[in-house]
Motif scaffolding. Structure first.
Motif: not given
Ligand SMILES: Cc1cc2nc3c(=O)[nH]c(=O)nc-3n(C[C@H](O)[C@H](O)[C@H](O)COP(=O)(O)OP(=O)(O)OC[C@H]3O[C@@H](n4cnc5c(N)ncnc54)[C@H](O)[C@@H]3O)c2cc1C
Ligand code: SF4
Ligand code: SF4
Length: 1017
Positions: A514-524, A526-540
């Motif tokens: 839900y947090c991906v498409s509206e995150c400006d870091q992501y849509y600026g 365009g890649w998953e690593s920049q999204s909140p979802r991606g960052k949580w995935f990275f931490i794991k």
């Protein structure tokens, strides 16, 4: 058959770049983010999936590109895996054979909306939520949509198949769709319509890439609901059955079992900066809670439902519960916040047997099973079951087979697994029923090599064998599973520098997206690593030892704009932005990673002159109009805190604010040249030591002026004084009793005084941009609007995304980290202003002004960006000069400095300094350096030595070359005199701090230049 492809050749990459340009990514780290879906497999099973990482990720924008991609894949026999919202959990987006992940979310245009026929034709990658919002604005609505609407796509639902809100009336996903265009595995395009859609439904991207879908619509109406509680599944079943029999015109029927309700009642509410902005959740009764939804106009026709509920042994719940449940419609995973992990099982059962299924689950499974149910119109109900657990516990492995027990129970009562996919390939025949043969034949005919999403429907042999075995020995698995207990985990210790509360959130995150498409870091970017979802995935992944925390990854945390959009979108109410904020000092100060380089120069300017614009502290109060100087210099109850940008650059903000306060008869004081930056840049840059120093100065200076209420014009200053300073003051034992208000909050209470004085009209269409740090972070939405609307002549227009949904301007971190991305983000926001034909975009934030003004300049847009205070003060009759040119001039220095601090540009500049650098080398090294010129092969030897040598040498070289470096910087960065004068103080320390982390990035560019220089001289 298609082989596993983990890397592409140079030629193949070039071809993909020709098709997709910057929208294709081959970076290993980025690809890692595209190898999973929302599901979590037990640690002992996961290895059976094999290496599931794509060789490339391509963002597909249109059907033509999809055709080119499929033709490319055919030419080289490379697998293609369509991926949309990635909100599914049946393995459909997992590239088990590598290849290319085709991100469909960029194929998201609304092509046509037909009001007469109630149809809409859309790109398959459009998210449901966005489509629904656009349709609602036109008085229309989709017939049905999944509860994952904020992240899932129209194409994804057809490809995955399922039921959702509206299915009680309209049925399964495909029933609400008229036709679909598909790029087949052969590269041809075929339209599936009418009955043919069945051959596409649920095939999970194996039939081709769905490019376009025509949906059936209905007229928009508000959704109303009746919520009811039932003591058991039998009475619930009876009520649903009777409602169906009596043709109660319901749109949707969903329910929760008592275990789910219990957890839902315990989930934390949303907290922004310690405040809950919503009314508390009403407590749900510990029962089966069912929500019956219908369009508002059917209110009368639905009335008999209340009797049905009562006659079935249920009880109608208060309206506020129904309203709350409607508001929570898209938050079905909310309960995962208390997981942290879930063992899932999703089954379809006949309503007729639902109560017996519940009974058997209760009798046979010892772990509490949380169930959400959703009715279709064909007499079947989907039961989404979760068992709480912890994926890091070994018991997760032994408890996981309980999901097979639930499937077994469902099958016993005429049900089946909801979807087959990668894990339950052996059940595909029962899932696809009559269509199974046709689907198989179609696949054999069009994709004999299994190019499109290989293994997704056929399964992964080892994994499927294990699952089949698990099914065979289900009673044994159940016995062991039941003994496994809940492998709950207490997160108490910091791990690898990650605080325990952040680790817990990483494991709780449902990866719903839900947090991906509206995150400006992501849509600026365009890649998953920049999204909140991606960052949580990275931490794991980092905690599990599967990824490293290096500078590149650090940058993904530092580049977050702090807009807090993710916090408002997260269905788990997780404090996301606050988590990245906590990580910033951990990364920069504790792990000694580099902050975004320009912040090092700002830090020095702050330590020396207490402002970020490298101006002189003594000039800070120059903005104060002559006639106000004396009036506002003493002590007062109210203290106006202007902040750096309003004091030095966009002085119209400070002057406008002072004029408004004065005209509203508010007696106030200012700190003048005793004011320091509020500190937010240092807080966000991870330099908390610098932040602490200036915060203490500000608090003490404000106290010495006798201030009780701090008034700010800048939202970031507001957030610091309102939320962050008190938190820190408490931590540091500093007394802090200030009330903090934005000027708009103060002035709306004084509109009776101010309004009659607003005489000069602004005859323009004006729109309003909500700034994140006072909007989402503070909830101050109405006062600025009220103030703006008081100005005569203004035609006020709201932007499409406003208040909590307002898009960020992209400033703060992104503008300093990556100006081109920041301008792109700003342009997206300004597009909304174009849509409402605004002449003026008004805002109250200095950073938003800088950001929009530089973007307008960059893109040559015809748009005026103005500060609210300046607009109001002009209407009061004051001559407030426009500060746009000052903004652009001041920004130019920053812009060029940011550009210069890029590793390649720094290396280019250092090339010019090569003679001084060589001279500064220790004498014992000079002969070796010279030997590069004479001894063959010495240059090759030197290359690997550089990364080791330079960090040792640089601290002694840098001071010696600094005078020349300053001249070289001056040549490249246009600077006003006050910055030129200060550079000898600012640059050396900034360079000292930057070099350890910057050198590894510089050396690849610098080494060839150095060797070349030695050879030539
Ligand atoms: C919170 C939450 C709630 C959910 N609620 C529901 C619900 O109410 N009902 C329901 O059915 N499911 C639900 N789901 C599951 C999931 O959201 C749905 O299956 C959804 O339709 C998947 O859409 P997506 O865009 O995320 O597709 P993805 O997950 O990206 O893809 C799903 C499958 O479709 C394929 N695919 C995607 N797009 C295309 C395309 N354009 N062309 C070809 N193949 C494609 C992929 O290869 C993959 O196999 C929920 C999930 C979550 C996290
Ligand atoms: S705060 Fe904004 S930029 Fe940062 S992660 Fe959240 S949505 Fe993205
Ligand atoms: S952070 Fe929240 S919204 Fe984002 S994927 Fe995780 S649970 Fe979903």
């Amino acid at each position: 058959m298609v082989k596993h492809i983990s890397e592409l050749s140079g030629e193949q990459k070039s071809e993909l770049i020709n098709i997709f340009g910057p929208r294709v990514n081959f970076k290993k780290r980025e690809r890692h983010y595209y190898g999973h879906d929302i599901g979590t497999l037990p640690s002992l099973v996961k290895p059976m999936l094999g290496k599931s990482e794509p060789a490339a990720v391509a963002k597909v924008e249109n059907e033509n590109e999809a055709v080119k991609l499929v033709n490319f894949a055919n030419k080289y026999n490379i697998p293609v895996v369509p991926r949309a919202g990635a909100s599914s959990g049946y393995g459909g987006v997992i590239p088990t054979k590598g290849g290319i992940v085709a991100d469909i979310t960029t194929m998201n245009q609304i092509q046509d909306v037909n009001h007469e026929n109630l149809k809409a034709t859309v790109g398959a990658g459009i998210r449901w939520e966005r489509l629904e919002k656009k349709l609602n604005n036109q008085g229309l609505s989709v017939q049905a949509l999944p509860t994952s609407a904020p992240s899932s796509t129209v194409g994804g639902w057809l490809a995955q198949n399922g039921i959702g809100f509206g299915s009680f009336e309209y049925g399964w996903s495909q029933n609400t769709m008229e036709s679909a265009r598909v790029v087949l595995p052969t590269g041809e395009v075929k339209e599936f319509s009418g009955d043919q859609i069945k051959n596409l439904t649920g095939t999970m991207g194996t039939t081709g890439i769905i490019s376009q879908i025509t949906l059936k619509l209905r007229n928009y109406e508000d959704t109303k609901g009746i919520s009811a509680e039932f003591k058991d599944a039998e009475s619930l079943k009876k009520a649903i059955h009777s409602a169906d029999e009596q043709n109660i015109p319901l749109w949707s029927v969903t329910f929760l079992n008592p275990n789910w309700v219990d957890l839902k009642n315990k989930t934390p509410e949303k907290h922004q900066h310690g405040r809950s902005d919503k009314t508390p959740n009403p407590e749900l009764p510990m029962a089966y809670v069912c929500n019956f939804l219908y369009p508002e106009s059917r209110e009368n026709d639905v009335k008999p439902l209340k009797d049905i509920i009562q006659n079935s042994g249920g009880k109608v719940l208060p309206d506020k519960i129904a309203d709350h449940e409607i508001n929570e419609s898209y938050k079905s995973m909310k309960i995962k916040r208390l997981g942290p992990s879930f063992i899932p099982a999703e089954v379809l059962v006949p309503l007729e047997n639902m109560d017996r299924v519940f009974e058997e689950i209760n009798n046979n499974i010892d772990l509490p099973v949380l169930v959400e149910g959703m009715m279709s119109n064909d007499g079947y109900v989907v039961l989404l079951c979760f068992m709480r657990h912890s994926e890091r516990s070994l018991k997760f492995n032994t408890a996981f087979p309980l999901s097979l027990s639930i499937v077994n129970i469902a099958e016993k009562y005429g049900g089946r697994i909801y979807s087959s996919g990668l894990y339950f390939a052996q059940k595909a025949e029962s899932v696809f029923a009559d269509n199974y043969r046709d689907i198989q034949n179609f696949k054999n005919q069009h994709d004999p090599n299994d190019l499109m999403n290989p293994e997704t429907l056929t399964g992964k042999s080892g994994l499927n064998t294990a699952i089949s075995l698990g099914e065979k020995f289900e009673p044994l698995g159940r016995m062991i599973g039941n003994k496994s207990g809940i492998g709950s985990e207490k997160f108490t210790k910091e791990e690898k520098g990650i605080p325990p509360e952040i680790t817990e959130l990483a494991y709780s995150c449902s990866q719903c997206g839900y947090c991906v498409s509206e995150c400006d870091q992501y849509y600026g970017r365009g890649w998953e690593s920049q999204s909140p979802r991606g960052k949580w995935f990275f931490i794991k992944e980092y905690l599990a030892g599967r990824d490293d925390l290096d500078q590149e990854q650090t940058n993904t945390f530092l580049s977050c704009t702090t807009c807090e959009m993710c916090d408002t979108r997260c269905e788990l109410n997780m404090p996301i932005e606050q988590s990245w904020r906590k990580l910033r000092p951990k990364l920069v100060q504790e792990k000694e990673m580099m902050t975004i380089p320009p912040f090092e120069i700002m830090a020095q300017s702050l330590l020396k002159e207490r402002n970020i614009w490298a101006n002189y502290m003594k000039n800070r109060a120059d903005w104060i109009p002559e006639d106000l100087k004396e009036k506002i210099s003493g002590e007062s109850k109210y203290g106006y805190f202007a902040g750096c940008t309003a004091s030095f650059v966009e002085k119209d903000i400070a002057v406008g604010t002072a004029r408004m306060l004065d005209d509203a008869d508010i007696d106030f004081t200012v700190l003048g040249d005793k004011e320091s930056c509020c500190g937010i840049p240092m807080l966000m840059a991870g330099k908390w030591d610098v932040f602490e120093k200036i915060m203490k100065m500000n608090i003490s200076n404000m106290k010495s002026k006798g201030v009780e209420t701090v008034i700010t014009s800048c939202p970031a200053c507001w957030m610091m004084w309102h939320d962050v300073y008190p938190e820190w003051a408490e931590k540091l034992g500093i007394e802090y009793n200030f009330e903090v208000k934005h000027y708009s909050e103060v002035l709306v209470d004084k509109l009776d005084v101010l309004k009659p004085k607003l005489k000069e009209p602004l005859n323009k269409v004006v729109t309003w941009h909500d700034s994140c740090h006072i909007g989402r972070a503070g909830g101050v939405y109405e006062p600025p609007r009220q103030l703006l609307k008081s100005v005569p002549g203004i035609e006020f227009k709201e932007l499409e995304n406003n208040r909590d949904e307002a898009h960020c301007c992209g400033s703060v971190m992104t503008l300093v980290a990556d100006p081109p991305v920041a301008h792109k983000v700003a342009n997206i926001r300004l597009d909304e202003a174009k849509d409402v034909n605004a002449d003026v975009v008004a805002t109250l934030c200095p950073c938003c002004l800088v950001q929009f003004r530089t973007a307008v300049d960059e893109y040559n847009l015809n748009m005026d960006i103005q500060d609210l205070g300046a607009i109001v003060a002009r209407s009061l009759g004051y001559d407030i000069p426009d500060s746009t040119q000052d903004t652009l001039d001041a920004w130019l220095t920053f812009d060029k400095m940011i550009e210069l601090l890029q590793p390649q540009n720094m290396a280019d500049m250092m090339e010019e300094l090569m003679p001084e650098m060589m001279e500064a080398m220790p004498s014992y090294l000079k002969p070796m350096m010279k030997s590069v010129k004479y001894v063959p092969g010495m240059d090759a030897l030197m290359k690997p030595m550089m990364p080791k040598m330079m960090p040792i040498l640089m601290p002694s070289i840098m001071p010696k070359v600094m005078p020349s470096m300053l001249k070289a910087v001056e040549k490249r960065v246009p600077m006003p005199d006050y910055i030129k004068e200060q550079m000898p103080d600012l640059m050396p320390k900034a360079m000292e701090n930057l070099m350890p982390n910057m050198l590894p990035q510089l050396i690849p560019y610098l080494t060839p230049k150095m060797i070349e220089y030695i050879k030539k001289n």
